[in-house]
Design a protein around this motif. Structure first.
Motif, PDB file in Angstrom:
ATOM      1  N   LEU A  40      51.526  28.988  50.492  1.00 42.77           N
ATOM      2  CA  LEU A  40      51.779  27.548  50.494  1.00 42.77           C
ATOM      3  C   LEU A  40      52.578  27.154  49.266  1.00 42.77           C
ATOM      4  N   PRO A  41      53.615  26.304  49.390  1.00 43.96           N
ATOM      5  CA  PRO A  41      54.455  25.899  48.229  1.00 43.96           C
ATOM      6  C   PRO A  41      53.611  25.166  47.192  1.00 43.96           C
ATOM      7  N   GLY A  42      53.759  25.597  45.941  1.00 39.70           N
ATOM      8  CA  GLY A  42      53.094  24.903  44.833  1.00 39.70           C
ATOM      9  C   GLY A  42      51.636  25.233  44.670  1.00 39.70           C
ATOM     10  N   VAL A  43      51.048  26.005  45.637  1.00 40.49           N
ATOM     11  CA  VAL A  43      49.626  26.320  45.558  1.00 40.49           C
ATOM     12  C   VAL A  43      49.411  27.797  45.265  1.00 40.49           C
ATOM     13  N   SER A  60      42.709  37.519  43.936  1.00 41.20           N
ATOM     14  CA  SER A  60      41.402  38.075  44.284  1.00 41.20           C
ATOM     15  C   SER A  60      40.488  37.057  44.924  1.00 41.20           C
ATOM     16  N   GLY A  61      40.171  36.001  44.200  1.00 37.26           N
ATOM     17  CA  GLY A  61      39.149  35.075  44.678  1.00 37.26           C
ATOM     18  C   GLY A  61      39.697  33.868  45.345  1.00 37.26           C
ATOM     19  N   GLY A  62      40.830  33.330  44.874  1.00 30.71           N
ATOM     20  CA  GLY A  62      41.338  32.059  45.373  1.00 30.71           C
ATOM     21  C   GLY A  62      41.767  32.142  46.808  1.00 30.71           C
ATOM     22  N   HIS A  63      42.380  33.263  47.252  1.00 29.87           N
ATOM     23  CA  HIS A  63      42.894  33.372  48.614  1.00 29.87           C
ATOM     24  C   HIS A  63      41.765  33.353  49.621  1.00 29.87           C
ATOM     25  N   SER A  64      40.746  34.152  49.376  1.00 33.13           N
ATOM     26  CA  SER A  64      39.643  34.229  50.331  1.00 33.13           C
ATOM     27  C   SER A  64      38.903  32.919  50.412  1.00 33.13           C
ATOM     28  N   GLY A  66      39.994  21.391  46.175  1.00 34.15           N
ATOM     29  CA  GLY A  66      40.691  20.519  45.215  1.00 34.15           C
ATOM     30  C   GLY A  66      40.154  20.675  43.808  1.00 34.15           C
ATOM     31  N   GLU A  67      38.815  20.823  43.728  1.00 27.94           N
ATOM     32  CA  GLU A  67      38.224  21.012  42.407  1.00 27.94           C
ATOM     33  C   GLU A  67      38.675  22.327  41.779  1.00 27.94           C
ATOM     34  N   ALA A  68      38.733  23.385  42.638  1.00 24.28           N
ATOM     35  CA  ALA A  68      39.210  24.676  42.130  1.00 24.28           C
ATOM     36  C   ALA A  68      40.658  24.580  41.677  1.00 24.28           C
ATOM     37  N   LEU A  69      41.495  23.894  42.477  1.00 18.15           N
ATOM     38  CA  LEU A  69      42.904  23.718  42.111  1.00 18.15           C
ATOM     39  C   LEU A  69      43.035  22.907  40.810  1.00 18.15           C
ATOM     40  N   ARG A  70      42.240  21.844  40.732  1.00 19.46           N
ATOM     41  CA  ARG A  70      42.271  21.013  39.511  1.00 19.46           C
ATOM     42  C   ARG A  70      41.833  21.817  38.283  1.00 19.46           C
ATOM     43  N   SER A  71      40.757  22.615  38.469  1.00 19.67           N
ATOM     44  CA  SER A  71      40.301  23.441  37.342  1.00 19.67           C
ATOM     45  C   SER A  71      41.371  24.439  36.923  1.00 19.67           C
ATOM     46  N   GLN A 129      45.474  26.167  33.095  1.00 20.57           N
ATOM     47  CA  GLN A 129      46.851  26.507  32.718  1.00 20.57           C
ATOM     48  C   GLN A 129      47.399  25.529  31.689  1.00 20.57           C
ATOM     49  N   ALA A 130      47.064  24.250  31.843  1.00 20.41           N
ATOM     50  CA  ALA A 130      47.527  23.259  30.858  1.00 20.41           C
ATOM     51  C   ALA A 130      46.937  23.557  29.481  1.00 20.41           C
ATOM     52  N   ASP A 131      45.636  23.939  29.466  1.00 21.10           N
ATOM     53  CA  ASP A 131      45.022  24.289  28.179  1.00 21.10           C
ATOM     54  C   ASP A 131      45.687  25.510  27.560  1.00 21.10           C
ATOM     55  N   VAL A 132      45.988  26.506  28.413  1.00 15.53           N
ATOM     56  CA  VAL A 132      46.660  27.720  27.896  1.00 15.53           C
ATOM     57  C   VAL A 132      48.025  27.385  27.327  1.00 15.53           C
TER      58      VAL A 132
END
Length: 384
Positions: A120-123, A130-134, A173-178, A183-186
């Motif tokens: 998916l674009p942008g996602v 490993s974990g996000g796709h499943s 959405g929560e996982a995406l936001r986290s 990434q923003a913190d990094v």
């Protein structure tokens, strides 16, 4: 898709006999014999209709799943009870068999048809392999299955399924936001680290520049200090030399004096004239005949007598070997022996090659060639 026995249609009120028992085909007393009190087994619609989860398409997160299935069973049971007996108590009626769609199979079929979350674009860039796709695929499958089950089971199940879909969407959405916040913190940490390193580098360079400037300033100060010390030393040495020279001249003034007390300087050293075969070799002190001539310094008279064009001459040899010639004398008082400074050794005259009375004085260092008497007298403290 797995299936159960189709649920029989609920009997109507017209199919009940006068005792309230079921009548008609398939029931006791009907066209076919049916034992209404036959053995019954408790049936779990969820266990009988949902296939076991297998493979990688597991439902990683299913909020409210039990509530959705329970709501579906409850809604179907209520509808069947109301249709069969109206407001009668369900305890007076035999259990009604219920059929449920194979929700588990639907979930797996829908999960196989859904696109991969990484594509998916942008996602995809924000979800790990490993974990996000499943989790995303499973959540999408669960939402779709819950929606389909709600369409087949009624308004209550549809509401519950909507709740499951919303919960799954909120989880994704929560996982995406986290992930985005992480990434923003990094990135912010990297930017802060880069800024800190740049500030440290600038501070080091500034410190090096300041240290070099301080070193240069210290070197300049040290050079100026040394120059000042050398100048002070030179001035001190010059002052000491002048003081020593003054002391020496003062001391010499006590032992050197002019050859005559009253005089007029006439012909000087090196002057040319037709009266001399060469340039003038001494200094003339004009004075009246008979003026006393004194010893300039202590020494020994080594010669005294007539000397041709010099007339009467006395040669006084000093301790350093310098010879002083006193010429054109009218008379000689001392012609030999040691004399002291200021002793009268002769008198002014006009003997020899002269035009008038005067003292011709010559200075011959080491009994050699004559030099100018005036600087020699001044160097020995005689003010002439």
């Amino acid at each position: 898709m797995a299936s159960n026995k189709p649920a029989p249609e609920a009997p109507s009120a017209y199919e009940l006999d006068d005792r309230g028992a079921f009548a008609g085909p398939g029931y006791a007393g009907g066209d076919a014999e049916f034992d209404g009190d036959g053995p019954w087994e408790e049936w779990d619609p969820t266990e009988g209709s949902v296939r076991p989860v297998r493979g990688k398409h597991r439902v990683a997160k299913q909020r409210g799943g039990g509530l959705a299935r329970s709501g579906t069973v409850l809604g179907v049971g209520v509808i069947a009870a109301v249709g069969a007996g109206g407001m009668a108590s369900a305890e007076d009626r035999p259990p009604v068999p219920i059929s449920m769609p194979d929700v588990g199979g639907m979930v797996h079929d829908l999960a196989d048809s859904l696109p991969d979350a990484a594509s998916l674009p942008g996602v995809g860039a924000l979800i790990s392999d490993s974990g996000g796709h499943s989790a995303t695929s499973a959540d999408s499958a669960t939402s779709a299955a819950a929606t389909s089950a709600a369409d087949e089971s009624g308004p209550l199940s549809r509401s519950t399924a909507h709740t499951d879909a919303s919960g799954s969407g909120d989880g994704a959405g929560e996982a995406l936001r986290s992930r985005i916040l992480q990434q923003a913190d990094v990135q912010q940490g990297a930017a802060e680290e880069e800024a800190r390193e740049a500030a440290e580098g600038a501070a080091v360079k500034q410190a090096a520049v300041e240290a070099a400037a301080a070193k240069k300033t210290a070197e300049q100060a040290e050079t100026a200090k040394k120059a000042a010390e050398q100048e002070a030393k030179r001035k001190a040495e010059e002052a000491a030399r002048q003081k020593a020279e003054a002391a020496r001249l003062a001391e010499l003034a006590k032992s050197f004096l002019a050859p005559v007390s009253s005089y007029t300087l006439t012909a000087s050293f090196g002057q040319a004239g037709d009266r001399w075969a060469a340039d003038h070799t001494g200094q003339d002190f004009a004075a009246p005949t008979g003026t006393p001539v004194k010893a300039v310094h202590s020494g020994t008279i080594t010669q005294a007598g007539w000397a041709g064009s010099y007339g009467y001459r006395i040669v006084l040899t000093l301790d350093d070997g310098t010879e002083l010639w006193f010429c054109h004398l009218s008379s000689m008082v001392k012609t030999s022996g040691k004399v002291s400074t200021g002793d009268v050794i002769g008198r002014v005259g006009a003997t020899g090659n002269v035009t008038g009375p005067h003292l011709h004085l010559e200075v011959r260092p080491d009994a050699g060639s004559p030099i100018d008497p005036m600087p020699w007298l001044r160097d020995h403290g005689v003010n002439v």
